[in-house]
Design a protein around this motif. Sequence first.
Motif, mmCIF file in Angstrom:
data_model
loop_
_atom_site.group_PDB
_atom_site.id
_atom_site.type_symbol
_atom_site.label_atom_id
_atom_site.label_comp_id
_atom_site.label_asym_id
_atom_site.label_seq_id
_atom_site.Cartn_x
_atom_site.Cartn_y
_atom_site.Cartn_z
ATOM 1 N N GLY A 167 23.188 -72.125 -21.381
ATOM 2 C CA GLY A 167 24.213 -71.409 -20.529
ATOM 3 C C GLY A 167 23.831 -69.999 -20.071
ATOM 4 O O GLY A 167 24.275 -69.620 -18.799
ATOM 5 N N GLN A 168 23.331 -69.198 -20.806
ATOM 6 C CA GLN A 168 22.864 -67.883 -20.365
ATOM 7 C C GLN A 168 23.807 -67.290 -19.462
ATOM 8 O O GLN A 168 23.545 -66.819 -18.312
ATOM 9 C CB GLN A 168 21.416 -68.113 -19.434
ATOM 10 C CG GLN A 168 20.273 -68.459 -20.508
ATOM 11 C CD GLN A 168 20.076 -67.272 -21.446
ATOM 12 O OE1 GLN A 168 19.953 -66.090 -21.063
ATOM 13 N NE2 GLN A 168 20.137 -67.633 -22.777
ATOM 14 N N PRO A 169 25.124 -66.884 -20.388
ATOM 15 C CA PRO A 169 26.102 -66.009 -19.710
ATOM 16 C C PRO A 169 25.440 -64.532 -19.422
ATOM 17 O O PRO A 169 24.437 -64.239 -20.253
ATOM 18 C CB PRO A 169 27.096 -66.014 -20.419
ATOM 19 C CG PRO A 169 26.496 -66.490 -22.052
ATOM 20 C CD PRO A 169 25.633 -67.363 -21.698
ATOM 21 N N LEU A 170 25.867 -63.901 -18.654
ATOM 22 C CA LEU A 170 25.179 -62.617 -18.283
ATOM 23 C C LEU A 170 25.477 -61.551 -19.222
ATOM 24 O O LEU A 170 24.748 -60.632 -19.582
ATOM 25 C CB LEU A 170 25.473 -62.011 -16.992
ATOM 26 C CG LEU A 170 24.818 -62.496 -15.700
ATOM 27 C CD1 LEU A 170 25.141 -62.111 -14.293
ATOM 28 C CD2 LEU A 170 23.330 -62.725 -15.894
ATOM 29 N N LEU A 225 22.492 -61.658 -9.628
ATOM 30 C CA LEU A 225 22.985 -62.777 -10.391
ATOM 31 C C LEU A 225 24.367 -63.111 -10.601
ATOM 32 O O LEU A 225 25.048 -61.843 -11.277
ATOM 33 C CB LEU A 225 22.149 -63.454 -11.456
ATOM 34 C CG LEU A 225 20.629 -63.459 -11.541
ATOM 35 C CD1 LEU A 225 20.108 -63.785 -12.803
ATOM 36 C CD2 LEU A 225 20.234 -64.705 -10.399
ATOM 37 N N CYS A 226 24.984 -64.293 -10.469
ATOM 38 C CA CYS A 226 26.337 -64.411 -10.958
ATOM 39 C C CYS A 226 26.269 -65.714 -11.757
ATOM 40 O O CYS A 226 25.598 -66.633 -10.818
ATOM 41 C CB CYS A 226 27.447 -64.342 -10.080
ATOM 42 S SG CYS A 226 29.127 -64.998 -10.499
ATOM 43 N N ARG A 227 26.567 -65.781 -12.809
ATOM 44 C CA ARG A 227 26.407 -67.216 -13.440
ATOM 45 C C ARG A 227 27.496 -68.136 -13.374
ATOM 46 O O ARG A 227 27.736 -69.166 -13.570
ATOM 47 C CB ARG A 227 26.067 -66.992 -14.929
ATOM 48 C CG ARG A 227 25.669 -67.977 -16.008
ATOM 49 C CD ARG A 227 24.445 -68.639 -15.184
ATOM 50 N NE ARG A 227 23.445 -69.521 -16.328
ATOM 51 C CZ ARG A 227 22.769 -70.504 -16.079
ATOM 52 N NH1 ARG A 227 22.502 -70.674 -14.815
ATOM 53 N NH2 ARG A 227 22.019 -71.021 -16.814
ATOM 54 N N CYS A 228 28.616 -67.325 -12.982
ATOM 55 C CA CYS A 228 29.904 -68.072 -12.758
ATOM 56 C C CYS A 228 30.487 -68.828 -11.665
ATOM 57 O O CYS A 228 30.954 -69.952 -11.546
ATOM 58 C CB CYS A 228 31.204 -67.029 -13.185
ATOM 59 S SG CYS A 228 31.236 -66.563 -15.000
ATOM 60 N N THR A 229 30.248 -67.967 -10.479
ATOM 61 C CA THR A 229 31.116 -68.469 -9.460
ATOM 62 C C THR A 229 30.271 -69.375 -8.343
ATOM 63 O O THR A 229 30.990 -70.081 -7.585
ATOM 64 C CB THR A 229 31.469 -67.238 -8.489
ATOM 65 O OG1 THR A 229 30.112 -66.586 -8.204
ATOM 66 C CG2 THR A 229 32.285 -66.296 -9.459
ATOM 67 N N GLY A 230 28.959 -69.269 -8.329
ATOM 68 C CA GLY A 230 27.962 -69.935 -7.249
ATOM 69 C C GLY A 230 28.163 -69.340 -6.036
ATOM 70 O O GLY A 230 27.641 -69.866 -5.040
ATOM 71 N N TYR A 231 28.578 -68.222 -6.227
ATOM 72 C CA TYR A 231 28.379 -67.378 -5.024
ATOM 73 C C TYR A 231 29.405 -67.546 -3.510
ATOM 74 O O TYR A 231 29.597 -66.590 -2.989
ATOM 75 C CB TYR A 231 27.007 -67.187 -4.608
ATOM 76 C CG TYR A 231 25.868 -66.826 -5.910
ATOM 77 C CD1 TYR A 231 25.711 -65.626 -6.238
ATOM 78 C CD2 TYR A 231 25.023 -68.108 -6.234
ATOM 79 C CE1 TYR A 231 24.943 -65.336 -7.360
ATOM 80 C CE2 TYR A 231 24.210 -67.493 -7.293
ATOM 81 C CZ TYR A 231 24.219 -66.258 -7.821
ATOM 82 O OH TYR A 231 23.384 -66.083 -8.981
ATOM 83 N N ALA A 232 29.686 -68.521 -3.450
ATOM 84 C CA ALA A 232 30.413 -68.960 -2.090
ATOM 85 C C ALA A 232 31.550 -67.770 -2.205
ATOM 86 O O ALA A 232 31.737 -67.451 -0.906
ATOM 87 C CB ALA A 232 30.712 -70.471 -2.103
ATOM 88 N N THR A 233 32.228 -67.695 -3.156
ATOM 89 C CA THR A 233 33.645 -66.937 -2.723
ATOM 90 C C THR A 233 33.208 -65.340 -2.873
ATOM 91 O O THR A 233 33.900 -64.658 -2.211
ATOM 92 C CB THR A 233 34.390 -67.175 -3.929
ATOM 93 O OG1 THR A 233 33.694 -67.018 -5.272
ATOM 94 C CG2 THR A 233 35.087 -68.484 -3.983
ATOM 95 N N CYS A 261 18.755 -59.211 -13.187
ATOM 96 C CA CYS A 261 19.757 -59.719 -12.804
ATOM 97 C C CYS A 261 20.797 -58.937 -12.108
ATOM 98 O O CYS A 261 21.608 -59.578 -11.361
ATOM 99 C CB CYS A 261 20.590 -60.048 -14.136
ATOM 100 S SG CYS A 261 21.451 -58.785 -15.058
ATOM 101 N N GLY A 262 20.572 -57.647 -11.925
ATOM 102 C CA GLY A 262 21.495 -56.843 -11.057
ATOM 103 C C GLY A 262 22.673 -56.507 -11.744
ATOM 104 O O GLY A 262 23.523 -55.810 -11.047
ATOM 105 N N THR A 263 23.173 -56.845 -13.020
ATOM 106 C CA THR A 263 24.322 -56.783 -13.349
ATOM 107 C C THR A 263 24.532 -54.957 -13.611
ATOM 108 O O THR A 263 25.741 -54.794 -13.351
ATOM 109 C CB THR A 263 24.538 -57.120 -15.007
ATOM 110 O OG1 THR A 263 24.065 -58.542 -14.819
ATOM 111 C CG2 THR A 263 25.722 -56.848 -15.623
#
Lengths: 813, 167
Positions: free
Chosen positions: A204-207, B135-143, B47-49
Amino acid sequence: MTTVDRPTPPVRTHKAERTWVGKSIRRVEDPRFLRGRGGYIADLVLPGMLHAAVLRSPHPHARIVSIDTSRAEAAPGVHAVVTGAQAAELTDPLPDFGPNPAAHTWRCLAVDKVRYVGEGVAVVVADDRYLAEDALELIDVEYEPLPPVVDPLAALADDAPLVHEPLGSNCAYDRTFEFGDVAGDFERADVVVTDQLRWHRSGGQPLETVGAVAEHDPATGGFRVHTNSLSFTSYLFMVATALKIPANRLDIVPMPAGGSFGSKLFVTKPLVIAAMCARLTGRPVRYLEDRVDNMANCDHHGSDRHYDVRMALTRDGKITAIDIDTVDDYGAYIQFGVGHHGNALAQVVGPYTIGSVRYRVRAVLTNKNQQGAYRGFGSEVNNWMLEQMVDKAARELGMDPVEIRRRNFIRSFPHFIPTGNVYDSGDYDAVLDKTLELGRYEHWREVQEQARAEGRYIGIGLITAQERSVFSATEFWFWFDEPGAPVTSMPESVTLKVDATGAITATLYSCAFWGNSPETMVAQLVAEEFDCDPHDVSVVYQSSKNGLPATGPGGSRTTVMLAGAVEGASAKIKEKARRAAAHLLEADPDDLEWRDGGFEVRGVPEKRKTLSEIAIMLHLFKHSFDEDVESGLEESKVFDHPYTTMPSADRKDLGVFYPFMGHACHLPVVEVDVETGVVTFLDYAAVHDCGTLVNPRSLAGHIQGGTAQGIGTALYEEFVYGPDGQLQTTSYLDYPIPTSLEVPELKIGHVETPSPWTPHGIKGGGEGGRMMAPAAINAAVNDALAPLGVRITELPLTPDRIRAALRAAGHGS
Amino acid sequence: MSTREITLTVNGRRTTLSVEPRKLLVDVLREDLGLVGTHIGCEHGVCGTCTVLRDGRSIRSCTTFAVQADGADIRTVEGLAQGPELHPLQEAFWEKQGLQCGYCTPGMLMRCVEILERDPDPTPQSVREQIASNLCRCTGYATITEAVCAAAEVMRSGARAGTEVAS
Ligand code: FES
Ligand code: FES
């Protein structure tokens, strides 16, 4: 003899007109996150808090000969150093749902030997994380390396070194299940398609990594632990056991999680480490994994499977049986048993009318980090395997991929599949039709043909697959004949409080926020019940000590279960409010109806009391009411699993354990550069049906975001263990997560086939695109490479693998 | 360990503090200044967080020592909203659901502030290319792409109307 009782629950009538359920409202959670005020575990600072860091094994398999901590203990700012052996005195083994846990004891730190690269051997507690890490370098560990067990097939050999000696084997579980007349179906088959497939591990590797901040109370011996991993809330007594305290001395406070995707499901190790250190030092202690800790030691690597599969068909493409033999590399421990295969068995035949199933699963232990949960929990792997087989069969029979699927679709519901699980409802043709149109299937077939003439390789992937939702815990124990257990509920609870002003607060009882939108969803459901604005509903999370029974997110259960709890609590509130209103209006309660935020006498709209008018009376003027009316307007509902049944004693029928069956069709179009092996997307359409939608845009987010993860699984991400057992991918340079340039913008469609058995007809959909994307992308790449005679059955499809497959087929050097 | 005195201007406020030379900028922001909106994702620069703006340019605060930022002007997510008023980018992220778990969001927002300061009218493709840094692991970037374009429009019309646009 298999006897199964299959009562179905009563069919519900769903509200025809909905105001808030089904609306894409802005999420109520977002303002705090947008301001950087999410309140994550790393943001929590307690007075006097110390910081823990863990020393990790550089060896995949080695005996710990000695550990000398004296230099570390003397280092500046260090408060304590705990070795694995000391930790084994201070704590008991970690909760383990696997088979025969005593034979593969799992502890918060390794004791006599290390079993994978990254396993913790000691922990340092210091004034800050920098000092703790400095001291780690001063711990002297002498190891005696042992031969590593890396290849799961080799691990099954009699003379393989053992990961756990007491187990006497590296095979933790081996059983073959038969559902229906498999042998007969294969005998009668016109065509048998066979294949071997390989799915490598990713995660999963959440940030945000996993962490805990623990406080110990020496007066009671109890703990208060804040953590971003809190699900299986009803099973927290097992964590208390690991800490050697009575369960009522443990209070776990949920913190929002910066993503989970399954990987924060019941993570107990950081919590136990932090608590152990807090008790030892008498100070609050934070243990928060860094990225390397998380990649090497999160206990949540995903599935890692080898498949041998046979599929029986008639000449005209009707699939009659499937025979699956899978070896799953679980790594060094097996905390959730083979529940991942329960997920697979919930939907093992996909959307197809396959009549019989053989399923053999061997769970192998190796010197790797153990498996946990990753969005799909093993059912996404089954989707991929099945769709690969269907495509192969279509190819061998000369059928179009659309045609073979239509020929096999289940069309009448409820439908019991051979394993015993039920599919509640669906309309697979509608989903397929919509996808073909949205994804312009015919158009892309034409483009493909032109491109081929120009020597370009465009592929169209078309898969139709399931997303099971709302598990029942039977899938964690039906593997064993003994111990038998009664049918297991995984409840979820909500308390609703209407205060004296009529404002509503909902209390949730498990860590529900891990990137999904529990607050928005609950607010919408509450608003639907009480005709208020969802943005005016307040949502809070209760810690475990005062908690009602709860399970937490996982297996796409949150929305359905919380909807049930909200519905139940609302009904109780309305019942009390109805009686109160009737009293105030001097009317018969039965003559009142709920309308527009209040109760009114049917047909006499001027005789009405709004919820706030009722609430203030109930809060402040109880004596206006009958003797048995208590002050306040607050009710709770514990909502139990709405539909689960017992497996048969012989396990030829596993009963109903995952009944609310979503469905989706994905249609990616890719181009494969045969010179470089690089895959690029030209288009991607996805249509999902997970029953009635609560917030279509949230679901679209799960589809788009889940597909992005599925793209990672299909093309890029892999935890690679070398033949020497070293983990070669311990940074995001080696473990590439898709960026905005790798993820296409999906064309998303929805079909809504309500469930007959859930509130509003909702099904879960949180695992979204990752259930389907790996299968769909693999299909697209294979379609692109078909003219070259290349078909790849191993994920991820890295450029190296694609080039190797092309070379093996005689294309290029 | 010895410390060094540095001066940072963070979200318009000048502070002098003494830090260990090895202390990362992200840790100084979070621990010494209490600005916990800047998150840590990978701690190794990928990741750029942890993105913040240093003199108007995005940097990874997890691979920058605080002493390297001595004298710099730093902007973090906490500087975006003006009291109750969200920045147009924050509004647009909310409106388009450019976030799910919110963990990448502060870094992503700061990167997007930079993108729009350089080019107030980017194409969706240019946004897509530029946010590939984070990086964003959740949204898939489109929004997120959608949100940035929507915010750009609001900010352009705001600028035309002579309204002060918070940055
Ligand atoms: S945390 Fe700084 S780049 Fe990942
Ligand atoms: S919103 Fe979760 S990582 Fe981007």
